[in-house]
Design a protein around this motif. Structure first.
Motif, PDB file in Angstrom:
ATOM      1  N   MET A  51      34.230   5.177  29.715  1.00 49.71           N
ATOM      2  CA  MET A  51      34.859   5.313  31.027  1.00 49.71           C
ATOM      3  C   MET A  51      34.399   6.570  31.763  1.00 49.71           C
ATOM      4  O   MET A  51      34.189   6.555  32.977  1.00 49.71           O
ATOM      5  N   GLU A  52      34.235   7.673  31.027  1.00 49.99           N
ATOM      6  CA  GLU A  52      33.779   8.902  31.672  1.00 49.99           C
ATOM      7  C   GLU A  52      32.359   8.731  32.208  1.00 49.99           C
ATOM      8  O   GLU A  52      32.039   9.225  33.296  1.00 49.99           O
ATOM      9  N   SER A  53      31.503   8.012  31.475  1.00 54.25           N
ATOM     10  CA  SER A  53      30.136   7.758  31.949  1.00 54.25           C
ATOM     11  C   SER A  53      30.152   6.884  33.195  1.00 54.25           C
ATOM     12  O   SER A  53      29.380   7.117  34.143  1.00 54.25           O
ATOM     13  N   ILE A  54      31.028   5.875  33.221  1.00 60.43           N
ATOM     14  CA  ILE A  54      31.146   5.019  34.404  1.00 60.43           C
ATOM     15  C   ILE A  54      31.641   5.835  35.595  1.00 60.43           C
ATOM     16  O   ILE A  54      31.129   5.700  36.710  1.00 60.43           O
ATOM     17  N   ARG A  55      32.638   6.687  35.357  1.00 61.93           N
ATOM     18  CA  ARG A  55      33.207   7.504  36.449  1.00 61.93           C
ATOM     19  C   ARG A  55      32.137   8.395  37.075  1.00 61.93           C
ATOM     20  O   ARG A  55      32.026   8.493  38.308  1.00 61.93           O
ATOM     21  N   MET A 256      45.970   6.060  24.386  1.00 61.97           N
ATOM     22  CA  MET A 256      44.639   5.844  23.831  1.00 61.97           C
ATOM     23  C   MET A 256      43.636   5.402  24.885  1.00 61.97           C
ATOM     24  O   MET A 256      42.430   5.578  24.706  1.00 61.97           O
ATOM     25  N   TRP A 257      44.117   4.815  25.981  1.00 59.92           N
ATOM     26  CA  TRP A 257      43.206   4.407  27.058  1.00 59.92           C
ATOM     27  C   TRP A 257      42.424   5.616  27.573  1.00 59.92           C
ATOM     28  O   TRP A 257      41.234   5.518  27.883  1.00 59.92           O
ATOM     29  N   TRP A 258      43.108   6.776  27.655  1.00 61.13           N
ATOM     30  CA  TRP A 258      42.487   7.971  28.202  1.00 61.13           C
ATOM     31  C   TRP A 258      41.985   8.942  27.147  1.00 61.13           C
ATOM     32  O   TRP A 258      41.313   9.927  27.469  1.00 61.13           O
ATOM     33  N   THR A 259      42.319   8.712  25.871  1.00 61.02           N
ATOM     34  CA  THR A 259      41.967   9.681  24.833  1.00 61.02           C
ATOM     35  C   THR A 259      40.461   9.890  24.676  1.00 61.02           C
ATOM     36  O   THR A 259      40.017  11.043  24.532  1.00 61.02           O
ATOM     37  N   PRO A 386      47.356   3.562  32.956  1.00 60.23           N
ATOM     38  CA  PRO A 386      46.115   4.140  33.498  1.00 60.23           C
ATOM     39  C   PRO A 386      46.287   4.718  34.896  1.00 60.23           C
ATOM     40  O   PRO A 386      45.786   5.812  35.185  1.00 60.23           O
ATOM     41  N   GLN A 387      47.004   3.996  35.776  1.00 54.42           N
ATOM     42  CA  GLN A 387      47.171   4.491  37.135  1.00 54.42           C
ATOM     43  C   GLN A 387      48.074   5.720  37.187  1.00 54.42           C
ATOM     44  O   GLN A 387      47.803   6.661  37.942  1.00 54.42           O
ATOM     45  N   PHE A 388      49.140   5.716  36.403  1.00 54.97           N
ATOM     46  CA  PHE A 388      50.022   6.883  36.361  1.00 54.97           C
ATOM     47  C   PHE A 388      49.246   8.125  35.933  1.00 54.97           C
ATOM     48  O   PHE A 388      49.294   9.177  36.586  1.00 54.97           O
ATOM     49  N   VAL A 389      48.526   8.002  34.833  1.00 52.36           N
ATOM     50  CA  VAL A 389      47.767   9.148  34.333  1.00 52.36           C
ATOM     51  C   VAL A 389      46.690   9.554  35.328  1.00 52.36           C
ATOM     52  O   VAL A 389      46.500  10.747  35.614  1.00 52.36           O
ATOM     53  N   GLY A 390      45.968   8.575  35.883  1.00 54.28           N
ATOM     54  CA  GLY A 390      44.913   8.885  36.831  1.00 54.28           C
ATOM     55  C   GLY A 390      45.427   9.555  38.092  1.00 54.28           C
ATOM     56  O   GLY A 390      44.854  10.540  38.571  1.00 54.28           O
ATOM     57  N   PHE A 409      47.715  17.444  31.303  1.00 51.82           N
ATOM     58  CA  PHE A 409      49.058  17.480  31.894  1.00 51.82           C
ATOM     59  C   PHE A 409      49.613  16.069  32.060  1.00 51.82           C
ATOM     60  O   PHE A 409      50.771  15.796  31.719  1.00 51.82           O
ATOM     61  N   ALA A 410      48.789  15.145  32.560  1.00 47.71           N
ATOM     62  CA  ALA A 410      49.252  13.771  32.779  1.00 47.71           C
ATOM     63  C   ALA A 410      49.583  13.077  31.459  1.00 47.71           C
ATOM     64  O   ALA A 410      50.586  12.350  31.355  1.00 47.71           O
ATOM     65  N   LEU A 411      48.775  13.300  30.434  1.00 43.57           N
ATOM     66  CA  LEU A 411      49.019  12.665  29.135  1.00 43.57           C
ATOM     67  C   LEU A 411      50.269  13.227  28.461  1.00 43.57           C
ATOM     68  O   LEU A 411      50.997  12.493  27.773  1.00 43.57           O
ATOM     69  N   LEU A 412      50.550  14.511  28.669  1.00 42.73           N
ATOM     70  CA  LEU A 412      51.772  15.100  28.111  1.00 42.73           C
ATOM     71  C   LEU A 412      53.028  14.506  28.750  1.00 42.73           C
ATOM     72  O   LEU A 412      54.073  14.409  28.102  1.00 42.73           O
ATOM     73  N   LEU A 413      52.935  14.083  29.999  1.00 48.71           N
ATOM     74  CA  LEU A 413      54.071  13.416  30.637  1.00 48.71           C
ATOM     75  C   LEU A 413      54.307  12.027  30.069  1.00 48.71           C
ATOM     76  O   LEU A 413      55.445  11.551  30.001  1.00 48.71           O
ATOM     77  N   LEU A 414      53.240  11.351  29.654  1.00 50.17           N
ATOM     78  CA  LEU A 414      53.363   9.987  29.137  1.00 50.17           C
ATOM     79  C   LEU A 414      53.838   9.947  27.686  1.00 50.17           C
ATOM     80  O   LEU A 414      54.539   9.016  27.285  1.00 50.17           O
ATOM     81  N   ALA A 415      53.479  10.949  26.891  1.00 49.17           N
ATOM     82  CA  ALA A 415      53.730  10.911  25.453  1.00 49.17           C
ATOM     83  C   ALA A 415      55.190  10.654  25.045  1.00 49.17           C
ATOM     84  O   ALA A 415      55.442   9.894  24.108  1.00 49.17           O
TER      85      ALA A 415
END
Length: 444
Positions: A51-55, A256-259, A386-390, A409-415
């Motif tokens: 995903m990072e390569s696509i971005r 895990m989607w963003w990990t 994905p949208q929330f974190v993004g 920061f976004a992932l810590l809110l989801l955990a």
């Protein structure tokens, strides 16, 4: 003296041989459908690895790449899933599975061949349409292949496909991406799915609905879709079980989607290096957790579904703690340790959840119930997470450019949402016995 005949007219030796053939056929169907599940997860998970390569390649924001990689697939997955499941409650599930697998495999190849944002968006939409025909008919077929007491264990073994698929999509696909570029990773994963679809058509038979239920009662005709959904919504334990699965997906698979992207940003890794870290966790820890869960679910201690639900609630609540520290720490070693604890928890709940669901839902609406569960789970982990974190990452990013700190920061809110999932499993214990008896036809 001639060998004694059984009451059915067959000799004991012939009866044993028939039982052996039946058992072998059951396991063959289970293994093949687990491979279909593996291809489903691999084709989906590879996009998180690269995903990072696509971005970077397409010059997208975090919310933009989340839209392309997750939401595009999910919008059609969740809208097509229930109509496809209604078809699976009426027509050949084997044919639906083979057709769906062929479709999403071809579109996975086309994802790798996409040259523009629009082409990739359309390809991911096609993958979502195809994947909607995978799991609901598969779990319905397995419910008609194994008896009620065997289903939680069988569906936990089926869940091994998720571990295998995540390893393929993380480790193997990451290595292909490092060697040949991220586009080749999609092509390498799409072609085997087409071969598997042909194998299913040639070697798997459609089972008779309700044949393995208690008393082998004839299954009533399928209810209209709206009536099936209305019935399910009125069952409190069923809905808590579905919500528990959906929120667990929001928590576990959403993180895990963003990990892989987070590891690449925070520790300056390539896609292949991040995959080498995560892949073995899925394959080893995930598989071990799944197999141990299958053994546990087959034990007499877990015959009471309330005990299964309590176990699920306790494990998810406890593992919420290390899921938070994965992103809190700045030490890769600590993050790896927490991931080794977190990753197995994402797998152990899948088999018991689907197994319990198949036991508390009448036979004529099992595929529909599975599709509704998947609809809720995939809205949670492919759209909301994905949208929330993004969006959060983009919003808090310094200078308007998302980086490791904004994503952390976004992932810590989801955990902490793992605690929410645990509540639903606990709440389902109150009514699950009555709903199981109702599904078996033992109560009004």
């Amino acid at each position: 003296m001639q060998e004694a005949q059984t009451l059915s007219g067959a000799t004991p030796a012939a009866a044993d041989q028939a039982a052996s053939v039946s058992t072998a056929r059951q396991w063959y169907v289970l293994v093949v459908l687990a491979l279909v599940y593996a291809m489903n997860i691999a084709d989906r998970y590879v996009i998180t690895t690269v995903m990072e390569s696509i971005r970077i390649d397409l010059k997208l924001s975090d919310s933009g790449v989340a839209l392309l990689t997750g939401v595009a697939l999910a919008l059609f997955y969740v809208t097509i899933g229930i109509p496809v499941s209604a078809l699976a409650d009426r027509f050949s599930r084997r044919n639906i599975i083979a057709g769906a697998l062929s479709l999403w495999s071809v579109l996975t190849v086309l994802t790798g061949l996409s040259a523009t944002f629009t082409q990739m968006l359309l390809a991911r939409i096609g993958v979502g349409i195809g994947e909607s025909g995978g799991t609901p008919p598969s779990t319905s077929m397995l419910a008609d292949t194994f008896r009620p007491a065997q289903r939680p264990a069988a569906l936990t073994v089926y869940a091994l496909g998720s571990c295998l698929g995540a390893w393929i999509g993380a480790d193997l696909a990451g290595q292909v991406a490092d060697l040949y570029g991220w586009r080749k990773a999609f092509i390498a994963l799409g072609i085997p799915g087409i071969v598997l679809a042909v194998l299913i058509l040639l070697t798997v038979r459609e089972p008779r609905r309700g044949a393995m239920d208690q008393g082998a009662r004839a299954v009533p005709p399928p209810l209209p879709l709206a009536q099936s959904l209305g019935f399910l919504i009125r069952q409190p334990a069923t809905m808590h079980l579905m919500m528990g699965g959906a929120v667990t997906a929001l928590w576990g698979w959403g993180l895990m989607w963003w990990t892989p992207t987070y590891l690449q940003r925070a520790y300056h890794l390539t896609a292949g290096e991040a995959g080498e870290i995560l892949g073995p966790m899925h394959l080893i820890a995930g598989s071990l957790a799944t197999v141990l869960t299958a053994v546990l679910m087959a034990s007499k201690a877990m015959a009471d579904p309330r005990r299964v639900l309590v176990l699920m609630a306790v494990v998810v609540a406890l593992i919420t703690v290390p899921s938070f520290f994965i992103y809190w720490t700045a030490d890769l070693g600590v993050a790896k340790l927490c991931l080794w604890l977190f990753v197995p928890a994402m797998y152990f709940y899948i088999g018991p959840s689907f197994g319990l669901l198949q036991n508390i839902v009448p036979a004529q609406m099992r595929a529909t119930a599975c599709a509704l569960t998947l609809l809720m789970a995939n809205i949670a982990n492919l759209v909301i997470a994905p949208q929330f974190v993004g969006l959060v990452s983009d919003h808090v990013a310094t200078g308007g450019t998302a980086d490791a700190a904004s994503l952390r920061f976004a992932l810590l809110l989801l955990a902490p949402t793992g605690l929410w999932a645990a509540y639903h499993y606990w709440a389902a214990t109150r009514n699950i016995l009555a709903e199981q008896r109702r599904a078996e036809g033992l109560a009004d």
